[in-house]
Design a protein around this motif. Sequence first.
Motif, PDB file in Angstrom:
ATOM      1  N   GLY A  85      29.511  19.900  15.398  1.00 32.07           N
ATOM      2  CA  GLY A  85      30.395  19.313  14.694  1.00 32.07           C
ATOM      3  C   GLY A  85      31.884  20.124  14.865  1.00 32.07           C
ATOM      4  N   GLY A  86      31.782  21.249  14.571  1.00 35.57           N
ATOM      5  CA  GLY A  86      32.790  22.260  14.678  1.00 35.57           C
ATOM      6  C   GLY A  86      33.194  22.346  16.301  1.00 35.57           C
ATOM      7  N   SER A  87      32.668  22.461  17.056  1.00 38.36           N
ATOM      8  CA  SER A  87      32.841  22.434  18.450  1.00 38.36           C
ATOM      9  C   SER A  87      33.647  21.160  18.743  1.00 38.36           C
ATOM     10  N   ASN A  88      33.374  20.087  18.166  1.00 41.21           N
ATOM     11  CA  ASN A  88      33.970  18.883  18.593  1.00 41.21           C
ATOM     12  C   ASN A  88      35.422  19.070  18.004  1.00 41.21           C
ATOM     13  N   MET A  89      35.764  19.600  17.247  1.00 39.40           N
ATOM     14  CA  MET A  89      37.179  19.942  16.748  1.00 39.40           C
ATOM     15  C   MET A  89      38.372  20.725  17.818  1.00 39.40           C
TER      16      MET A  89
ATOM     17  N   THR B 242      41.155  16.487  19.183  1.00 39.59           N
ATOM     18  CA  THR B 242      41.580  16.853  17.798  1.00 39.59           C
ATOM     19  C   THR B 242      42.583  18.014  17.823  1.00 39.59           C
ATOM     20  N   ALA B 243      42.133  19.178  18.681  1.00 36.50           N
ATOM     21  CA  ALA B 243      42.904  20.258  18.962  1.00 36.50           C
ATOM     22  C   ALA B 243      42.208  21.089  20.286  1.00 36.50           C
ATOM     23  N   SER B 244      43.167  21.934  20.507  1.00 34.32           N
ATOM     24  CA  SER B 244      42.746  22.769  21.778  1.00 34.32           C
ATOM     25  C   SER B 244      42.626  24.048  21.662  1.00 34.32           C
ATOM     26  N   ALA B 245      43.368  24.636  20.302  1.00 32.56           N
ATOM     27  CA  ALA B 245      43.187  26.022  20.101  1.00 32.56           C
ATOM     28  C   ALA B 245      42.838  26.188  18.735  1.00 32.56           C
TER      29      ALA B 245
ATOM     30  N   LEU C 120      43.287  26.123  10.078  1.00 33.48           N
ATOM     31  CA  LEU C 120      43.003  24.722   9.484  1.00 33.48           C
ATOM     32  C   LEU C 120      42.264  23.860  10.549  1.00 33.48           C
ATOM     33  N   VAL C 121      41.808  24.261  11.691  1.00 29.69           N
ATOM     34  CA  VAL C 121      41.236  23.687  12.749  1.00 29.69           C
ATOM     35  C   VAL C 121      39.972  22.842  12.437  1.00 29.69           C
ATOM     36  N   VAL C 122      39.309  23.263  11.518  1.00 27.71           N
ATOM     37  CA  VAL C 122      37.926  22.534  10.967  1.00 27.71           C
ATOM     38  C   VAL C 122      38.360  21.744   9.889  1.00 27.71           C
ATOM     39  N   ALA C 123      39.505  21.772   9.203  1.00 33.85           N
ATOM     40  CA  ALA C 123      39.985  20.881   8.049  1.00 33.85           C
ATOM     41  C   ALA C 123      38.816  20.814   7.187  1.00 33.85           C
ATOM     42  N   GLN C 124      38.113  19.556   6.923  1.00 36.62           N
ATOM     43  CA  GLN C 124      37.220  19.570   5.876  1.00 36.62           C
ATOM     44  C   GLN C 124      36.040  18.818   6.218  1.00 36.62           C
ATOM     45  N   ILE C 125      35.591  18.854   7.456  1.00 35.10           N
ATOM     46  CA  ILE C 125      34.566  18.199   7.921  1.00 35.10           C
ATOM     47  C   ILE C 125      33.012  18.549   7.460  1.00 35.10           C
ATOM     48  N   GLY C 126      33.050  20.039   6.896  1.00 37.37           N
ATOM     49  CA  GLY C 126      31.913  20.521   6.568  1.00 37.37           C
ATOM     50  C   GLY C 126      31.651  19.700   4.960  1.00 37.37           C
ATOM     51  N   PHE C 127      32.865  19.868   4.174  1.00 37.36           N
ATOM     52  CA  PHE C 127      32.863  19.026   2.910  1.00 37.36           C
ATOM     53  C   PHE C 127      32.510  17.870   2.849  1.00 37.36           C
ATOM     54  N   ASP C 128      33.328  17.088   3.896  1.00 36.73           N
ATOM     55  CA  ASP C 128      33.300  15.572   4.028  1.00 36.73           C
ATOM     56  C   ASP C 128      31.830  15.204   4.367  1.00 36.73           C
TER      57      ASP C 128
ATOM     58  N   SER D  84      45.388  30.519  18.567  1.00 33.72           N
ATOM     59  CA  SER D  84      44.874  31.148  19.749  1.00 33.72           C
ATOM     60  C   SER D  84      45.244  30.597  20.952  1.00 33.72           C
ATOM     61  N   LYS D  85      44.686  31.214  22.097  1.00 29.55           N
ATOM     62  CA  LYS D  85      44.931  30.444  23.396  1.00 29.55           C
ATOM     63  C   LYS D  85      44.345  29.023  23.318  1.00 29.55           C
ATOM     64  N   ALA D  86      44.761  28.485  24.261  1.00 32.19           N
ATOM     65  CA  ALA D  86      44.334  27.098  24.389  1.00 32.19           C
ATOM     66  C   ALA D  86      42.881  27.052  25.432  1.00 32.19           C
ATOM     67  N   VAL D  87      42.151  25.880  25.081  1.00 34.00           N
ATOM     68  CA  VAL D  87      40.972  26.085  25.619  1.00 34.00           C
ATOM     69  C   VAL D  87      41.040  25.425  27.093  1.00 34.00           C
TER      70      VAL D  87
END
Length: 452
Positions: free
Chosen positions: A346-350, A355-358, A362-370, A265-268
């Motif tokens: 937690g997702g908005s932190n990503m 960590t990422a700007s767009a 795979l932007v969320v990675a596995q933070i929910g399962f972790d 996507s576009k960058a934040v």
Amino acid sequence: MSDPNPQSGSPDKEPASEAQAAQTALGNTERAEPSTPGRSAPDSEPKPNLGRMFLDNLWAANTFTVTLLSLVLAIVVGAVLMIISDPEVLSTYSYITSRPSDALNSSWTLVSEAYANLFKGSVFDPEAFSGWLNGDNGWQAVLAPISETLTYTAPLVFTGLAVALAFRGGLFNIGAQGQATVGVILAALAGFLLPLPPGLHLLVAVLAGALGGAIWGFIPGILKARAGAHEVINTIMLNYVATYFLTWLIVQNGVQDPTRPDAISKAVDTSAQLPRLLGDNLRVHAGILIAVLATWGVAWLLNRSTLGFELRAVGANPDAARTAGISVTRTYTLIMVFSGILAGLGGSNMVLGSTASALTPLVVAQIGFDGILVALLGRVKPWGVLLAALLFGALQAGGNRMQSYSGISLELVTVLQALIVIFIAAPALVKAIFQLRAARAARLQTSLAKGW
């Protein structure tokens, strides 16, 4: 005349029975026995001081000891896996009977270097510190390991709290991954679609992420409350819906970066990004501060508020809570909404952090399962979750250096995380391996308001 008291102790009377004589002799022996060192009469026994209580419980099966020994076991098993997976080191064991030093030295070199790099990449690098003293590098290199650890820790705190809060309310929130995904979607859209001034833009983007998680948590919450649908099934299915929705949304006009052919996507905008705490060269950002505040807020909610009391009462016994006048339907819904808010943050932190700007698939990675592992490791207690997230963040940060410098697969870090949780989830196994004494009974709580 006969004695009116046949039980008197007169020497003219019949001798006492053998049982009475033995009992009397035993009593005399106990009275005459000298006191052994460290032992005094019950009346004069001093109260144990803090140091004595610590030593008595040091090798007991309490929470701290079991957690620490679980880490030790995971490190040992991880070392064995390193040795087995390295062909050169494993080959030295083919002639271990003739030259055992080769196998031992090569194994020690491999394992010690791997764990040393794990520590250097997550906590402290002595070489960077000495280089700073000598003027070869700046202070940023000294704080780089801590910066990486805190960067990975921040989103895990939110998803861990999301799972832990649902646990305390009697619900198993498997949907933190989906809630974080929807949170990162709305946070990113607000970050590059809304033309707002700095400060306000960041606030709106963070709140948008929280709103996304709340919406995705409300759906399984209301289904559980109204229809009795199991939250595990609902949240698992919603994880897939959120993932595929993210994949579809990225390639839509107005969202996809027009200069890129791939799915991104576009960058934040910079006005919507969380400020970095230690300068542009280090990735740690203000998300870790928000995570600490969220931990305090969840702890206050559970232990000091009326809603927290109702939440834990419903988690302990929904039928009893309903009889006491607590609305189980309302509580279940609120549990999942608050849990979704935390996961959405937690997702908005990503995407708002470093960590990422767009948006990417795979932007969320596995933070929910972790977050599930973090909640279990933290014993579903807010401050325990924070410490567990810090440990997992250190493993992830150090694992990157371990892979680069020692050639150890990054998947081994995932194995270490799983082993830690397995051993902590099986305290009887740890107790049997290390022959721990039974821990003292926990102090009884006088009310549910004081926590479990």
